[in-house]
Structures are given as structure tokens and as C-alpha cells.
Scaffold this motif. Structure first.
Motif, PDB file in Angstrom:
ATOM      1  N   ARG A 573       0.816  -1.222   0.000  1.00 17.28           N
ATOM      2  CA  ARG A 573       0.000   0.000   0.000  1.00 17.28           C
ATOM      3  C   ARG A 573       0.846   1.267   0.000  1.00 17.28           C
ATOM      4  N   ASP A 574       2.159   1.122   0.116  1.00 14.72           N
ATOM      5  CA  ASP A 574       3.010   2.310   0.194  1.00 14.72           C
ATOM      6  C   ASP A 574       3.353   2.890  -1.165  1.00 14.72           C
ATOM      7  N   CYS A 575       3.206   2.089  -2.233  1.00 15.82           N
ATOM      8  CA  CYS A 575       3.588   2.592  -3.555  1.00 15.82           C
ATOM      9  C   CYS A 575       2.535   3.568  -4.058  1.00 15.82           C
ATOM     10  N   LEU A 576       2.972   4.499  -4.888  1.00 17.78           N
ATOM     11  CA  LEU A 576       2.072   5.529  -5.406  1.00 17.78           C
ATOM     12  C   LEU A 576       1.167   4.996  -6.500  1.00 17.78           C
ATOM     13  N   SER A 577       1.626   3.997  -7.265  1.00 17.62           N
ATOM     14  CA  SER A 577       0.814   3.425  -8.336  1.00 17.62           C
ATOM     15  C   SER A 577       1.043   1.929  -8.369  1.00 17.62           C
ATOM     16  N   VAL A 578       0.051   1.220  -8.856  1.00 18.72           N
ATOM     17  CA  VAL A 578       0.136  -0.237  -8.942  1.00 18.72           C
ATOM     18  C   VAL A 578      -0.376  -0.676 -10.302  1.00 18.72           C
ATOM     19  N   LEU A 579       0.064  -1.856 -10.731  1.00 20.05           N
ATOM     20  CA  LEU A 579      -0.438  -2.440 -11.976  1.00 20.05           C
ATOM     21  C   LEU A 579      -1.804  -3.064 -11.726  1.00 20.05           C
ATOM     22  N   VAL A 580      -2.724  -2.816 -12.635  1.00 16.69           N
ATOM     23  CA  VAL A 580      -4.076  -3.377 -12.556  1.00 16.69           C
ATOM     24  C   VAL A 580      -4.496  -3.819 -13.952  1.00 16.69           C
ATOM     25  N   ALA A 581      -5.476  -4.710 -13.997  1.00 15.19           N
ATOM     26  CA  ALA A 581      -6.096  -5.089 -15.268  1.00 15.19           C
ATOM     27  C   ALA A 581      -7.411  -4.334 -15.384  1.00 15.19           C
ATOM     28  N   VAL A 582      -7.613  -3.714 -16.526  1.00 13.45           N
ATOM     29  CA  VAL A 582      -8.812  -2.912 -16.750  1.00 13.45           C
ATOM     30  C   VAL A 582      -9.595  -3.490 -17.919  1.00 13.45           C
ATOM     31  N   LYS A 583     -10.813  -3.921 -17.633  1.00 14.60           N
ATOM     32  CA  LYS A 583     -11.730  -4.336 -18.691  1.00 14.60           C
ATOM     33  C   LYS A 583     -12.554  -3.119 -19.080  1.00 14.60           C
ATOM     34  N   GLN A 584     -12.516  -2.792 -20.360  1.00 16.29           N
ATOM     35  CA  GLN A 584     -13.146  -1.564 -20.835  1.00 16.29           C
ATOM     36  C   GLN A 584     -14.151  -1.874 -21.926  1.00 16.29           C
ATOM     37  N   LEU A 585     -15.350  -1.358 -21.790  1.00 18.96           N
ATOM     38  CA  LEU A 585     -16.402  -1.550 -22.788  1.00 18.96           C
ATOM     39  C   LEU A 585     -16.312  -0.437 -23.820  1.00 18.96           C
ATOM     40  N   ARG A 586     -16.337  -0.812 -25.099  1.00 17.95           N
ATOM     41  CA  ARG A 586     -16.263   0.209 -26.143  1.00 17.95           C
ATOM     42  C   ARG A 586     -17.562   1.007 -26.203  1.00 17.95           C
ATOM     43  N   ALA A 587     -17.433   2.234 -26.684  1.00 17.45           N
ATOM     44  CA  ALA A 587     -18.591   3.129 -26.710  1.00 17.45           C
ATOM     45  C   ALA A 587     -19.678   2.644 -27.656  1.00 17.45           C
ATOM     46  N   ASP A 588     -19.315   1.849 -28.686  1.00 14.84           N
ATOM     47  CA  ASP A 588     -20.295   1.394 -29.655  1.00 14.84           C
ATOM     48  C   ASP A 588     -20.960   0.072 -29.251  1.00 14.84           C
ATOM     49  N   ALA A 589     -20.776  -0.341 -27.998  1.00 13.22           N
ATOM     50  CA  ALA A 589     -21.347  -1.609 -27.543  1.00 13.22           C
ATOM     51  C   ALA A 589     -22.875  -1.546 -27.542  1.00 13.22           C
ATOM     52  N   THR A 590     -23.498  -2.690 -27.778  1.00 14.54           N
ATOM     53  CA  THR A 590     -24.962  -2.772 -27.779  1.00 14.54           C
ATOM     54  C   THR A 590     -25.495  -2.690 -26.355  1.00 14.54           C
ATOM     55  N   ASN A 591     -26.802  -2.465 -26.251  1.00 11.96           N
ATOM     56  CA  ASN A 591     -27.421  -2.426 -24.932  1.00 11.96           C
ATOM     57  C   ASN A 591     -27.258  -3.758 -24.204  1.00 11.96           C
ATOM     58  N   GLN A 592     -27.366  -4.863 -24.953  1.00 10.74           N
ATOM     59  CA  GLN A 592     -27.181  -6.177 -24.337  1.00 10.74           C
ATOM     60  C   GLN A 592     -25.761  -6.324 -23.799  1.00 10.74           C
ATOM     61  N   ALA A 593     -24.769  -5.826 -24.565  1.00  9.81           N
ATOM     62  CA  ALA A 593     -23.391  -5.899 -24.109  1.00  9.81           C
ATOM     63  C   ALA A 593     -23.180  -5.053 -22.853  1.00  9.81           C
ATOM     64  N   ARG A 594     -23.795  -3.887 -22.815  1.00  9.11           N
ATOM     65  CA  ARG A 594     -23.689  -3.038 -21.624  1.00  9.11           C
ATOM     66  C   ARG A 594     -24.297  -3.734 -20.411  1.00  9.11           C
ATOM     67  N   ASN A 595     -25.441  -4.371 -20.622  1.00  4.55           N
ATOM     68  CA  ASN A 595     -26.088  -5.083 -19.530  1.00  4.55           C
ATOM     69  C   ASN A 595     -25.227  -6.254 -19.051  1.00  4.55           C
ATOM     70  N   ASP A 596     -24.612  -6.980 -20.009  1.00  4.32           N
ATOM     71  CA  ASP A 596     -23.722  -8.080 -19.650  1.00  4.32           C
ATOM     72  C   ASP A 596     -22.493  -7.572 -18.888  1.00  4.32           C
ATOM     73  N   PHE A 597     -22.012  -6.409 -19.281  1.00  5.95           N
ATOM     74  CA  PHE A 597     -20.844  -5.842 -18.606  1.00  5.95           C
ATOM     75  C   PHE A 597     -21.175  -5.499 -17.156  1.00  5.95           C
TER      76      PHE A 597
END
Length: 832
Positions: A573-597
Motif C-alpha cells: 500500500r506504500d507505492c504511489l501506483s500499482v499495476l491493474v487489469a482494466v476491462k473496458q467496454l467500447r462506446a459502440d457496444a450494444t445495450n445487451q453488451a452493456r447489460n452483460d458488462f
């Protein structure tokens, strides 16, 4: 004897992804050269992956201009099948910031004639690094058969460039250095698009409509499909996977003549030719072949050929390998004439087995510990023992006769199966087959075929057996001749995703956990308990993978430990930044995809276990929607183990990265613990494998879910209709054949994951079997007649632990252990 016969089978070359020795110094300094170097401390010997020696990388002299051709050259020592290239920049313990944003590859098999690599679409430039420290792994499609390789950095602006490199592949012990053949031809059928059967990746010359001096699609490890109009590649033309010729257009006496040149004189035992047999379109395997031999390139062809007559099959349209005995003739070059049996003849792969090659291949297989546990096993034959070799050939002939008989028998059974129909939901009311509260059914059907390849042609008696056992704890198969993939599901089965098999994947390409009774119809951002993190504090470092509507990125999260505060799962917890995995939904995703996300966020938010990747925070107040999960600095377990050897005096003396048997057992217990937690919630992972286990510096394991989206592991997945992918080598038979995913099928995958760990991830499960053969093998589990093939016992694995693996692979679901039982069984091993 069967083990000996299996050992001479060709390796599945698409699975040759072993590090060749830049990082671990198996490739010596003298084998690494360069066109220039900036300083002595940035010479070519410092261009090794994950190495900080010298000034941290190879750097060519001066500023690199767009017109420059500077290169790092590696001599691999022998012909090698190169499939993957990894690159890094010069980080030099945070004092360097030079890297190549793109690069090209040149290669040579003899060190004299150099060729330029291009991908299947004709592009020569490969995307490189975006910073100096993160590695970028690129699959080489098509792969390269070479001894010498040059990595040539490419730039659009004048800049300083430095590189570190690792190469991945396996030895090309077959020794074929070129083949010659007539160029492929076009198929023009009235009312149908043109199909092109040219050798598009051939790296030799094309003069007077004849290919010579190179290698191409016949040696790229890609096996053509039964339907020659379909291809395993994307965005390519019809017929891409085959080299094909029309009988009446060559001006010959009904044959195609090919020549094969090898690196040295060899004692040939057989030739294997993968040929199409779609006879309804005028395509058949060759009727016969005659091969002449030349002991030296400057010698004359020997007058006595070897002639082989094939057994033509007008009932089964499947493409197949035809094995041609070559009677141990000695040669450095072969000339073979393949005679037409119909209008067209098409090949997708050609390989050779020889006395020398057999010896080297067997050694290579031993080194990589690639064996199959076959129920009728015995000691391998001595290469010099003639009677045993004759017995091996007799066995192969008998097996071919049995296979022909089975093919004819299967065709008869298929006619009967056309009349079989599955009971309707009303007819099966009260049947306990669907009583399991957390599974989903998916049937692997291909509507391109009248008889689906997986369930109809390959497993002919599945329907009858399944229907007979449906109300006794078994599963009923739908009438596959009357339904589509969207219709072939039991109407009363509970589903946790849509019925399309594509929904096994999340919208970002990662797998989706199957969970019981999770309703998301009214799920909104207000229902999300995870904290909202300032997205401007996410610094994107590397794209790990992507899916239909989103991507997975490796990011630095600035100030995340402070943001999470007390109770944070982050180890430091002392480090200023850490590596993370980010799952990102694209802006053109369908409503079903948004709901699944949003559904996936809700699933992840329910997980809280030391051995499961945690959801840390989200960015959902504005688009694009993001979820931020843990990422471990040592990456995934598959890559970690594949770069190490078992701990020994030799590894200590030579400073070779290693792990101990105790480490492997500790990893196994942690995975069992994490899966025990998921099972307690009735969560089903559906893609448990070492690629989905992340590892920190203390060897702590956390089970993740985005291995499916990574290009590095694309060969671990079997693609369905060009869209969905399935990890069939890790899947239980009921998941492949009946679409049933349960905790018990996760137990099966856990057994395979244990097997990966104790082979140090040096090979892929069932590496000697093609994807289609893996599916056929699941049929043997279903029929339960004692013919199924199991994974072999890894030499590092204690016998009691391998017995535990075998229990995970039991045919009947109730006979498999639970994760609680597995955890309790494994814990004592750690303390031994």
C-alpha cells in the motif's frame, strides 16, 4: 508398440511455442550479432529478453532513420519452426526509455539467401512496444522455418531505438528446406464465388507457373477443413488453406509432380499428405503416388520408384492424412507424382518421417515430455530392432483396416440416427437430467453442414446412448438434423447466459463465470457497490486482449492504494501506483453488451478470497465503462513456469530460473483453495487453466478470467463458426458434447491444470492430437468402452498426485472429487 507408433506422428506445429533461449542464455553470445552497436555495453549480446545486463538492451549506432536497415541477428543453430516473437525496449532499471514501435523480420535457412517475412495479408511490419519496460508478444502467422532470423526495427521519425528479444517455437527436425510444385489454380463454378488454391505464403520463386526453392502453406502447421471453401484464417479468400490443381489444366498425364529437398541425406520411412476428399464437388484424395529418390543433389534420380495405391473413399467426405510408406529409401531429395482420382486434387500439409528424423523427433518429444498414456502401452521399440519395426508397420496397417471398417459402420449407423428425435420438454417432465441448479447446455453444431461434424460424423452413436440414459442421470441429445444452434437446447434447462455459445465469452473477450439465478433485468449503475475511481488516474500500458465489444488492458493506477484505504487487497500500500487489469467496454457496444458488462461487475463484486482476482473499483459514471481488477507482477502461471526448470544443483550453478517441487505443490493447493471458494458460491469458472492463474513475487496464486482474450493463447481455443472459442483441451466430455458446465467440469479442468503445472507448462495438453481428435476422444469417454486416451503422468508428479488427477477425469460426474476434497487431499503434500 502403440506408444512407439504414436511417437512418430507429426507434432502439431501450431502448438510449438517454447522459448528458444534468448532469456535463459541457451542461445550463446556468439550466436547473436548485429549490423551495428552504439556502445560496447549496448552490443547484440545484451538484446536478451528480461535482461538488464550491460546498459540494458541492444541499441544500433546513432539515430535510426526511416530509411535505415539496422538489425539484430540470431543464429538458432538448427532449422527451427518460429511461431512467436517477444520484444522489449531498454528500461535499464528506470534509466532508459528507448524502444522500437514497430519492426520487420528477415530470415534465412542457409545464412546466404535472405527472405522478408509477411503476414497472411501481405503486411511486413509488426507492431512493437509502447514503452521501454512492458513486453509485447506477437504471433507469427504464417510461422517461419529458418535457422537465422533478423529483427529489424522500423521507425517513421528519426529516433534512438533499443531492443530486447525472445523467440519462441520448436526444432524443425523434419529437415525439409524447400518443395517445388505447379502453382495453385482457381476454381470457377457457375453461380458461386471464385475459390483460389494458390500457395499464398510461399517464400520461393514462381517462374513459368511453377513454384520452386521455398516453403509455404504445405508446411505452416494449418490443417485444411473438410469443406475446402472454408478457412481457419480470417479475412482471406475461399480455398485459402489448400494448394489445389485441376486435372485437365496441367498438360500432364493426369498427375501433379512435386519435388522435396532436405537439409541432409535421410532414411525415409513414410510421407504424410493431408488431402481434401469433398467428392460431391469433384475433389478426391490422390489415387496413387510414385516417388523417386536422389541421394545427392548432383546425382541422378534412382530408376526404381516407390509406388503406393490409396484406398479411395466415396462415403466419407472428410479431409484426411494419407500415409505413404517410403520403404526406408535413402535420399536428400524426392520427386513424387500424385495421380488424380477426380477433377480436383487439394493438399494442405505434407510431412515426412525418416530414420534420422524419427530419432531426433523422439528425442525432442522426450525433452518436452510429450507422451500419451495409452491403455495398451508397452516399452518403445529399439530403432535398430528390425522385427519390432516390422511389427509397428503391421500394427499401423491393421489400425488402418479397423478405421476403414469403422468408417463404413458409422455411415450405416448415421442413417439410423437420422430418424432419432429427442424427447420434448413435456415428454421428459420429471426427468432428473436437468435438476442441476447451475449449468447451461450448448451444442457444438455447424449449420454449414447437413450432418454436423462434431456430433454426427464423429460420434455416431451419441444420440442413441444419450437418449437411453436421459432419465437415469445422463443427458438427452436434441435432434441435430432438425434444429439450429439456437434451438438445440432443452426448454426447461436453467441458463445463466444466452443460449448462443458465443455468450461463454464476456463482452471484453474474457470468459464469463456461470452463476445460479443472477437476474440483471433491472441492474443499473446504482446497484454497483464498487467505488468509482477517477479514470484520469489510469495510465494504459499494454493491451492484453480484446473481445467483440471491449478490451482488456494492463494499466498503472495512480494513487489506488490510498484510494482504497484500509482493507485494500493490494499487497503493497506504500507505492504511489500499482499495476491493474482494466476491462473496458467500447462506446459502440450494444445495450445487451452493456447489460452483460454490468452483470460481470456484479459477479466480480461478490468475490472475496485470497486466491481469486478481486474487483478493486469501477469507472461507470461516464463512457467507456471500466472495471478495475488486480494484476500480479509475475504475470500468468503458464508463462512463469514455461520459462523455468525444476530446481537442481545444475540450475543453481548456472543461475537458471527454477522452481522447486514444493513450489509446484503450494501453487496447486492455492488453486484448489480458490476453486473451493467459487464452488461454495455455486460459481462455475468454465476456463480454469494456468493461463488464467496470476502470480505475484511471493508465488501467491490468484485465479483470473481473461486468458481467453489474449492472442498469446489463441491456439489453446477451438473456434466455433469463426466466432466463439472453447478451451476443449481443458473441458470435460459433457461440456464439449452436451454443453453442461458445472463444478464437476471445473474439477476436470483442475486436473488438467495440475498436469500443466507438473510439466512446467512445456507443452499443451494432448499435444499430439489435433482439435478434431480431441473432440473424438471425448466421444470415447462418452461411450466408455475403454478406448479413451488420457494425459500421461508427468515425471515430476508424485504417483499419489497423478492418481488424484485421474480421479478428476473420471467419466461419471458423481465419481469425481469435490474441490473441498481436492483441497484436503493436496494440503498434506505441501508439508511433506
Amino acid at each position: 508398440m502403440l506408444v512407439a507408433c504414436f511417437s512418430v506422428l507429426s507434432l502439431s506445429l501450431s502448438h510449438c511455442r517454447y522459448a528458444l533461449g534468448m532469456e535463459d542464455n541457451r542461445i550463446k553470445d556468439e550466436a547473436i550479432t548485429a549490423s551495428s552497436q552504439w556502445y560496447e555495453t549496448t552490443g547484440p549480446q545484451y538484446g536478451r529478453f528480461n535482461s538488464e545486463e550491460g546498459d540494458g538492451a541492444w541499441c544500433p549506432k546513432g539515430q535510426l532513420e526511416p530509411s535505415d536497415t539496422q538489425y539484430l541477428q540470431v543464429d538458432l543453430g538448427r532449422l527451427t519452426f518460429l511461431t512467436v516473437v517477444g520484444t522489449q525496449g531498454r528500461y535499464a532499471r528506470n534509466s532508459g526509455n528507448e524502444y522500437a514501435r514497430a519492426y520487420r523480420l528477415n530470415y534465412s535457412r542457409d545464412g546466404v539467401l535472405w527472405k522478408s517475412w509477411r503476414n497472411r495479408l501481405g503486411n511486413a511490419v509488426i507492431e512493437g512496444n509502447k514503452n521501454a519496460y512492458q513486453s509485447v508478444i506477437n504471433d507469427i502467422h504464417p510461422p517461419i522455418i529458418t535457422r537465422y532470423i533478423r529483427v529489424i526495427p522500423v521507425t517513421k521519425l528519426s529516433t534512438t531505438v533499443c531492443m530486447r528479444v525472445e523467440l519462441y517455437g520448436c526444432l524443425w527436425d523434419e529437415g525439409l528446406i524447400s518443395y517445388s510444385a505447379p502453382e495453385g489454380q482457381l476454381m470457377q463454378q457457375p453461380g458461386h464465388p471464385i475459390a483460389n488454391f494458390s500457395d499464398s505464403t510461399y517464400d520461393g520463386v514462381n517462374e513459368r507457373r511453377r513454384l520452386s526453392g521455398g516453403l509455404g502453406q504445405l508446411t505452416d502447421g494449418v490443417i485444411g477443413l473438410d469443406n475446402f471453401l472454408q478457412a481457419r484464417q480470417y479475412h482471406v479468400w475461399r480455398g485459402y488453406d489448400y494448394l489445389g490443381w485441376r486435372n485437365d489444366s496441367l498438360g500432364t498425364q493426369g498427375h501433379v509432380e512435386m519435388e522435396f529437398v532436405f537439409d541432409r541425406q535421410r532414411n525415409f520411412t513414410s510421407m504424410k499428405v493431408h488431402s481434401n476428399n469433398m467428392f460431391s464437388q469433384g475433389v478426391k484424395i490422390f489415387s496413387s503416388v510414385s516417388c523417386w529418390f536422389k541421394p545427392r543433389l548432383i546425382a541422378a534420380w534412382e530408376p526404381e520408384p516407390v509406388t503406393f495405391m490409396t484406398v479411395l473413399d466415396d462415403r466419407n467426405p472428410s479431409a484426411r492424412y494419407v500415409t505413404v510408406p517410403l520403404n526406408r529409401r535413402t535420399a536428400k531429395s524426392l520427386r513424387c507424382r500424385f495421380y488424380f482420382a477426380d477433377v480436383w486434387m487439394m493438399f494442405s500439409e505434407v510431412s515426412f518421417q525418416s530414420g534420422n528424423t524419427h530419432k531426433h523427433t523422439h528425442t525432442f518429444i522426450s525433452q518436452q515430455k510429450i507422451y500419451l498414456l495409452i491403455l495398451f502401452s508397452s516399452e518403445p521399440p529399439d530403432d535398430g530392432n528390425t522385427p519390432i519395426l516390422i511389427g509397428c508397420l503391421v500394427t499401423i496397417i491393421l489400425l488402418l483396416i479397423i478405421i476403414i471398417f469403422l468408417i463404413l459402420w458409422c455411415q450405416c449407423v448415421c442413417k439410423v440416427l437420422e430418424k432419432v428425435k429427442t424427447q420434448t420438454a413435456d415428454e421428459t417432465e420429471g426427468c432428473p437430467a436437468n435438476s442441476d441448479p447451475h449449468y447451461e447446455r450448448v451444442f457444438l453444431l455447424d449449420p454449414q453442414y447437413q450432418n454436423p461434424a462434431v456430433l454426427r460424423n464423429k460420434l455416431p452413436e451419441l444420440s442413441q446412448s444419450a437418449e437411453a440414459s436421459a432419465c437415469g442421470g445422463g443427458y438427452a441429445e436434441p435432434d441435430v438434423t432438425q434444429c439450429t444452434p439456437h434451438q438445440c437446447f432443452h426448454s426447461n434447462a436453467p441458463h445463466y447466459a444466452e443460449t448462443d455459445i458465443v455468450r461463454l465469452q464476456g463482452v471484453t473477450g474474457s470468459n464469463m463465470y456461470a452463476v445460479p439465478a443472477l437476474t440483471v433485468d433491472s441492474l443499473t449503475r446504482k446497484d454497483i457497490s464498487a467505488a468509482e475511481f477517477p479514470r484520469q488516474q489510469l495510465i494504459f500500458r499494454e493491451k492484453l486482449g480484446e473481445g467483440q465489444f471491449g478490451e482488456v488492458h494492463l494499466c498503472e493506477a495512480e494513487g489506488l492504494p490510498e484510494f482504497l484505504g484500509e482493507g485494500s487487497p493490494l499487497p503493497d500500500r506504500d507505492c504511489l501506483s500499482v499495476l491493474v487489469a482494466v476491462k473496458q467496454l467500447r462506446a459502440d457496444a450494444t445495450n445487451q453488451a452493456r447489460n452483460d458488462f454490468l452483470k460481470e461487475i456484479k459477479i466480480m463484486s461478490r468475490l472475496n478470497d485470497p486466491n481469486i482476482i478481486r474487483l478493486l473499483c469501477v469507472c461507470v459514471t461516464s463512457d467507456p465503462l471500466c472495471m478495475v481488477t488486480e494484476y500480479m507482477e509475475n504475470g500468468d502461471l503458464n508463462m512463469f513456469l514455461s520459462q523455468r526448470e525444476i530446481e537442481s544443483t545444475l540450475t543453481h550453478a548456472n543461475n537458471i530460473p527454477s522452481v522447486s517441487l514444493s513450489d509446484l505443490l503450494h501453487m496447486s493447493v492455492q488453486i484448489a483453495s480458490g476453486m473451493k471458494y467459487l464452488a461454495s458460491l455455486n460459481f462455475v469458472h468454465r476456463d480454469l487453466a494456468t493461463r488464467n492463474c496470476l502470480l505475484d513475487r511471493r508465488l501467491t496464486i490468484k485465479i483470473a478470467d481473461f486468458g481467453m482474450s489474449r492472442n498469446l493463447y489463441s491456439s489453446d481455443y477451438y473456434r466455433i463458426q469463426g466466432r466463439a472459442v472453447l478451451p476443449i483441451r481443458w473441458m470435460a466430455w459433457e461440456s464439449i458434447l452436451l454443453g453442461k458446465f458445472t463444478t464437476a467440469s471445473d474439477v476436470w479442468a483442475f486436473g488438467v491444470t495440475l498436469w500443466e503445472i507438473f510439466t512446467l507448462c512445456k507443452e499443451q495438453p494432448y499435444s499430439l492430437l489435433s482439435d478434431e481428435q480431441v473432440i473424438e476422444n471425448t466421444g470415447e469417454f462418452f461411450r466408455n468402452q475403454g478406448r479413451q486416451i488420457f494425459l500421461y503422468a508427468p515425471p515430476l508428479c508424485p504417483p499419489s498426485l497423478f492418481e488424484l488427477m485421474m480421479r478428476c477425469w473420471r467419466r461419471d460426474i458423481p465419481d469425481r472429487p469435490t474441490f473441498e476434497g481436492l483441497y484436503q487431499a493436496l494440503r498434506p503434500h505441501v508439508n511433506q
